[in-house]
Design an enzyme around this catalytic site. Structure first.
Site, PDB file in Angstrom:
ATOM      1  CD  GLU D  78      -3.078  -0.496   1.977  1.00 54.70           C
ATOM      2  OE1 GLU D  78      -4.408  -0.720   1.236  1.00 54.70           O
ATOM      3  OE2 GLU D  78      -2.730  -0.256   3.129  1.00 54.70           O
ATOM      4  CG  HIS D  97      -2.658   3.458   5.908  1.00 56.25           C
ATOM      5  ND1 HIS D  97      -4.069   3.274   5.462  1.00 56.25           N
ATOM      6  CD2 HIS D  97      -2.798   1.386   5.359  1.00 56.25           C
ATOM      7  CE1 HIS D  97      -4.584   2.420   5.335  1.00 56.25           C
ATOM      8  NE2 HIS D  97      -4.001   1.659   5.134  1.00 56.25           N
ATOM      9  CG  HIS D  99      -6.007  -1.535   9.224  1.00 55.41           C
ATOM     10  ND1 HIS D  99      -5.206  -2.243   8.651  1.00 55.41           N
ATOM     11  CD2 HIS D  99      -5.460  -0.461   7.514  1.00 55.41           C
ATOM     12  CE1 HIS D  99      -4.708  -2.805   7.608  1.00 55.41           C
ATOM     13  NE2 HIS D  99      -5.088  -1.450   7.313  1.00 55.41           N
ATOM     14  CG  HIS D 167      -8.595  -0.091   4.063  1.00 53.83           C
ATOM     15  ND1 HIS D 167      -8.282  -0.156   2.419  1.00 53.83           N
ATOM     16  CD2 HIS D 167      -7.637   0.171   5.265  1.00 53.83           C
ATOM     17  CE1 HIS D 167      -6.945  -0.672   2.782  1.00 53.83           C
ATOM     18  NE2 HIS D 167      -6.497   0.161   3.705  1.00 53.83           N
TER      19      HIS D 167
END
Lengths: 263, 263, 263, 263
Positions: D78, D97, D99, D167
């Site tokens: 990613e 980034h 989660h 996501h």
């Protein structure tokens, strides 16, 4: 099965630390055991956080919760919870009183405890709920007077757990290990039940038949011993294994008699 | 009871670390104490996370929150919270300001704090709620100006806890230990209350009579000392026991005067 | 990929500890592997908490869950869960049975599992739900009889996860690593789903197309190996890395045959 | 402020571990930094869990997310998230980034993020929400293609945080420290917001004026440095401080070129 008083004391020290490590008790709460050879006595730690309790910390009480010998140290104010249950229930060999966070939402809303998985059966289906205010009006909520303890013991009846509204829970067992197993898995179940209730009110409880059968898992050796080994290891990993008693208990006691002791 | 200033500093360092370890404060938040021999001063750490604070980190402030000596190090911007409460409340000897996660749901929804178990009585029944926006409009939410601190102190009034909407909580106590006990157990209670509220709005709070009686548990020695020993042990187990001050405080101060110091 | 039986045993010991450390299993629950060279056998630990399992603890079973050699030690009562799934599903190489807290609210309310983020796709969309009571009436809830295990395996069908109402979850995988990955990330997803459901019932699940594509992330090497390294490190940091087997497995077995062994 | 590339790498390694230790990222997720002397490049770890990342693990990428040198090791799939944001936003110096579990209930229900306490202002009021499905239909949900990253960067616009439905979250900052501060405190705020929402839908968000003022707390030195010291200490206490790079970076790279390397 532990046989000597020294072993019983050591097991009880571990039991206190286990319940602390598993989140059932914190600064407050305590686990006791009936005296192995004198059913008219029980052992309970002096006033200190359960996670710190050692074999040397236990005081012997009669069933009126009077110390058999002058302890010379601070005592838990709520010891009548233990004494009155031992008095009312000859089959009970160990008692745990706690304020486990998992139960608090039930205790603050008057919601009945329901076993939502097989191990939760150790607490029964809708065990009794007791509110000190009903009989004693405004108090500081602590169970201190013998009649308060006796009232709680009556509420417990033939059950193994009694919820104390806006306060905590008291659990009984046929041994220290059984009492710890019931205390920890009923707390897990309460946690799951509360979280399930946030999804709606349709909780699928165990049936009475299932609860009866699953409730006896705790007295079968395999699961109980497996859990005990596991919790013991977790206490050890956290650096919390209690020391063995420093001296033979009887000798220690006679020497200690009438002396104050602090560590 | 600590008597020397060195002892007070050490107790305050432990108090800061305790509150951090028990999840009441994180990078932000702080615990202060009124100067033991000069009621017109108070001690508060230089700007650093409470879990790192040592005996050497405390700065002496007057009640207008001006440092008595040029500290030469960064200072907390919200120290007026402490100074203005000490000014308004001669009976307050220690103050804790925090953003404990347990309180956030109450602070974000304007829900009143209610004691849902006996130890939660340390926060009172529906303690006052203060919103900086009411008097000061749009700010960065920090309580920095003396008038902001004074407004908060007025809101606190005769209570021991004031909720700060969309910000945090400030707790007062009659000693460092009392303040810590109130801070930790009110946070536990808030946690339980919030979880209970997810089951519905029927919360059984303590009655005013019960809250009054149970609220004084914190000033009784047994439970308070038992908790303090427990929290101290937990800080120690986590490797967080603060060092003793390196030097006699007065000497250290005179030598330090006007010098910047970083560790 | 591990090739020797010793490597398989070591990987399985780590897998058990990993699932324990990540909160999927506690005193109960277990991870098994199909025998690498004999598809008619599988390896499962003797009765002990997964966090304590070592390479030496595994017992070889046939697919009827009978030990290939007299183990001389306590055995898990629920081993038919593993045997019956290996029997019904030749493509399954590893099985995990657990009572993870994250799933309990779903299991207690009959709420379907939904993948709410990409990694949750490892559990599929609305995987099957099995209730032991439907076919067997009141039991102690444990899956002990072969027919109970076979019923569960039928419910699993071609899926990789089956929910067991008021009990737990069983997960299958194409390898030990795949099974662990599915177990841990389905548990994470269940946690997120339950918390999302407290905000209301409008859950945005992955679409069937997304779930199919995202579900195969676990079989791609990068993410799987990255996770495995991470969980291995976490077990190690917690002081939980299992010891290697003490002896060559075959030799150890022949010597051990018929002897009880306790550590 | 770090000045050398070695310092930047070390700071980035700590940033990755910090975010892992504070629960923002787990096996997945990553923090990158724009190259300090070449704005057309950025540094991102090779494929490994952030908690394990060291100064030696970073790969240099151009803004099309192609490695400047053949890395010879696994790469994050990613990485275009980072490259496309650096391309679109010259003021952004660091990207995270993740989660984080705290955000999942918002991402699974499409609930807007709202700052419910002052430190939550780092995420803004109702930051943009992006759903990969809107533009790209069924995918495995990973942001792998440049056009997917570019779409996300467009959604981010002039904000500092963008929610990715079903996501995760992507956060931008003006420095590594700023990015970490935003990532951690927005995650804390999401946690509080979600728990507040379980009490009802009446959330008192910060006003736009307050959010603007409080949002700049992160760029003021005192709070930012205090938090950084705190999080650094917590990583250290958990035994997770990364090693310094073993060699001068350029030399190391030329020697490493074309060789695979595993630790």
């Amino acid at each position: 099965m532990p046989v000597s008083l020294a072993d019983i004391r050591y097991e009880l020290a571990i039991a206190n630390r286990m319940c602390a490590h598993e989140g059932v008790i914190d600064a407050f709460g305590h686990v006791s055991v009936r005296h192995p050879s004198d059913p008219g006595r029980y052992l309970l730690s002096r006033s200190r956080a359960p996670e710190l309790v050692t074999s040397d910390d236990f005081i012997e009480y009669d069933l009126d919760s009077r110390p058999v010998r002058e302890p010379g140290v601070g005592q838990y104010s709520e010891r009548v919870i233990h004494g009155e249950i031992y008095k009312a229930r000859p089959d009970v060999m160990s008692v745990c009183h706690h304020h486990c966070p998992s139960f608090m939402p039930l205790l603050a809303t008057g919601t009945d405890y329901l076993p939502v998985f097989h191990l939760g059966a150790v607490g029964g289906i809708k065990p009794p709920v007791w509110d000190q205010h009903d009989e004693f009006g405004d108090t500081n909520m602590l169970v201190i007077k013998p009649e308060e303890g006796a009232s709680l013991a009556r509420a417990l009846g033939r059950h193994w757990m009694v919820l104390m509204k806006r306060h905590g829970v008291t659990v009984a067992g046929t041994s220290v290990k059984d009492c710890v197993f019931r205390s920890i898995f009923s707390a897990r179940n309460a946690e799951y039940q509360v979280r399930a209730l946030t999804l709606g009110s349709n909780i699928d409880s165990l049936t009475p038949g299932e609860a009866g059968l699953a409730g006896s898992i705790s007295t079968k050796t395999t699961g109980l011993m497996r859990s005990w080994e596991y919790w013991t290891m977790r206490v050890a990993k956290a650096g919390g294994t209690p020391l063995r008693a420093k001296k033979k208990t009887a000798a220690a006691k006679s020497r200690r008699r009438g002396k104050t002791r602090r560590r």
